[in-house]
Scaffold this motif. Sequence first.
Motif, PDB file in Angstrom:
ATOM      1  N   ALA A   1      16.690  21.738 -22.518  1.00  0.00           N
ATOM      2  CA  ALA A   1      16.403  22.046 -20.794  1.00  0.00           C
ATOM      3  C   ALA A   1      15.383  21.021 -20.479  1.00  0.00           C
ATOM      4  O   ALA A   1      14.450  20.516 -21.218  1.00  0.00           O
ATOM      5  CB  ALA A   1      16.159  23.560 -20.553  1.00  0.00           C
TER       6      ALA A   1
ATOM      7  N   VAL B   1      12.274  20.053 -17.242  1.00  0.00           N
ATOM      8  CA  VAL B   1      11.755  20.594 -16.114  1.00  0.00           C
ATOM      9  C   VAL B   1      10.994  19.267 -15.659  1.00  0.00           C
ATOM     10  O   VAL B   1      10.090  18.782 -16.532  1.00  0.00           O
ATOM     11  CB  VAL B   1      11.131  21.637 -16.131  1.00  0.00           C
TER      12      VAL B   1
ATOM     13  N   HIS C   1       5.611  26.856 -12.261  1.00  0.00           N
ATOM     14  CA  HIS C   1       6.825  26.105 -12.044  1.00  0.00           C
ATOM     15  C   HIS C   1       7.365  25.933 -13.405  1.00  0.00           C
ATOM     16  O   HIS C   1       8.710  26.305 -13.703  1.00  0.00           O
ATOM     17  CB  HIS C   1       6.748  24.909 -11.297  1.00  0.00           C
TER      18      HIS C   1
ATOM     19  N   ASP D   1       8.252  29.244 -15.008  1.00  0.00           N
ATOM     20  CA  ASP D   1       9.516  29.840 -14.387  1.00  0.00           C
ATOM     21  C   ASP D   1      10.846  29.212 -15.106  1.00  0.00           C
ATOM     22  O   ASP D   1      11.726  29.979 -15.320  1.00  0.00           O
ATOM     23  CB  ASP D   1       9.588  29.662 -12.904  1.00  0.00           C
ATOM     24  N   ALA D   2      10.644  27.918 -15.127  1.00  0.00           N
ATOM     25  CA  ALA D   2      11.592  27.242 -15.944  1.00  0.00           C
ATOM     26  C   ALA D   2      11.834  27.777 -17.231  1.00  0.00           C
ATOM     27  O   ALA D   2      13.129  27.650 -17.709  1.00  0.00           O
ATOM     28  CB  ALA D   2      11.594  25.644 -15.595  1.00  0.00           C
TER      29      ALA D   2
ATOM     30  N   GLU E   1      11.408  30.438 -18.695  1.00  0.00           N
ATOM     31  CA  GLU E   1      11.891  31.748 -18.521  1.00  0.00           C
ATOM     32  C   GLU E   1      13.450  31.803 -18.225  1.00  0.00           C
ATOM     33  O   GLU E   1      14.116  32.257 -18.907  1.00  0.00           O
ATOM     34  CB  GLU E   1      11.093  32.966 -17.734  1.00  0.00           C
ATOM     35  N   ALA E   2      13.638  30.908 -17.184  1.00  0.00           N
ATOM     36  CA  ALA E   2      14.840  31.074 -16.836  1.00  0.00           C
ATOM     37  C   ALA E   2      15.986  30.188 -17.900  1.00  0.00           C
ATOM     38  O   ALA E   2      17.115  30.623 -17.984  1.00  0.00           O
ATOM     39  CB  ALA E   2      15.049  30.136 -15.553  1.00  0.00           C
ATOM     40  N   ALA E   3      15.259  29.266 -18.691  1.00  0.00           N
ATOM     41  CA  ALA E   3      16.305  28.682 -19.552  1.00  0.00           C
ATOM     42  C   ALA E   3      16.108  29.290 -21.129  1.00  0.00           C
ATOM     43  O   ALA E   3      16.557  28.860 -22.143  1.00  0.00           O
ATOM     44  CB  ALA E   3      15.735  27.129 -19.704  1.00  0.00           C
ATOM     45  N   ASN E   4      15.284  30.511 -21.077  1.00  0.00           N
ATOM     46  CA  ASN E   4      15.094  31.018 -22.472  1.00  0.00           C
ATOM     47  C   ASN E   4      14.617  30.276 -23.373  1.00  0.00           C
ATOM     48  O   ASN E   4      14.996  30.096 -24.461  1.00  0.00           O
ATOM     49  CB  ASN E   4      16.427  31.728 -22.854  1.00  0.00           C
TER      50      ASN E   4
END
Length: 348
Positions: A61, A63, A75, A78-79, A81-84
């Motif tokens: 992933a 960012v 930011h 958050d990215a 955690e969202a992408a695990n």
Amino acid sequence: MFEKTTWIKLPRNVLVGHGVLDGLSDALAELYLSGRPLVVTSSTPDSLVGDRVRAQFDDPATVTVDTASFEAVEHVIDAAEAANAGYLVGLGGGKPIDTAKMASDRLDCGFVSVPTAASHDGIVSGRSSIPEGDTRHSVAADPPLAVVADTEILAEAPWELTTAGCADIVSNYTAVKDWKLAHRLKNVEYSEYAGALSQMTAEMLVESSDAIKPGFEESAWLVAKALVSSGVAMSIAGSSRPASGAEHLISHQLDRLVPGRALHGHQVGVAAVVTEYLHSGERGEWADIRDALDDVGAPTTAGELGIDDATFLEAVTTAHTIRDRYTILGDGVSEAAAREAATFTGVI
């Protein structure tokens, strides 16, 4: 009973050399990192080598961050955690690397440093430099698990970034003197090993300064090696003391007075000329520092930083208020003493 304990955290793998970027995944395989990698980068390094990095992983992933800030850190968190994400790969210069380093510390996950410019020793140190408003915070974090610095890529970076990295290393001269002074006068803990490594790194760069030229990969290798050594010295010390003294306090104050006016490395280099004079007077090594900066094409005067004399002197006379760190500035340098040092050395 002797109960003193030292806990040193260092990178496990350091690769510096031609074409090593393509060996990134092999270097990480030895670390047994698990989970999905999140590449933290900015637009320029992403466009240059982002695809080469992502091609080495199954499901990466990405960012991007435009500035180093606490908002950028949130930011990235958050990215991640969202992408695990299982670990972070900081790709680029100071902005993505410092941001990723701090975010990984908050997430308690692994961090890997992949610099595309040899602009500062944060590529390997356990510190993150994060600006907030008119000030800059030096935040403790774990050093990277691995550093992969491809000298072919570093040699192609804008030359002013490399000269900033050189100046950052040269300023270790005065940082170590400040650390020793604080040890003698304030009983601040001092590490002979870390201090010697930092000083040796600065001396190595000064002695090689006339051979550091733009467009030569050998020059990029010399600077990268010095930055790694400086970062390791800080990890050994458990603080930024081996590479941050009065010259850094002056730079931080300049960031407050005239934010964004010059690169960090350039500011500490010019400030080191003055603080070396304050340490040792006319016969000190200030001329060696100035000449080394001049050899690589880094600024040697306030004017070359784009800073007027009055502002530079204000920074020198007020820098001691930045943080509780004893240096040659003591409890403040008078305007007359600051002017004499800056004038004698040709900084103003």
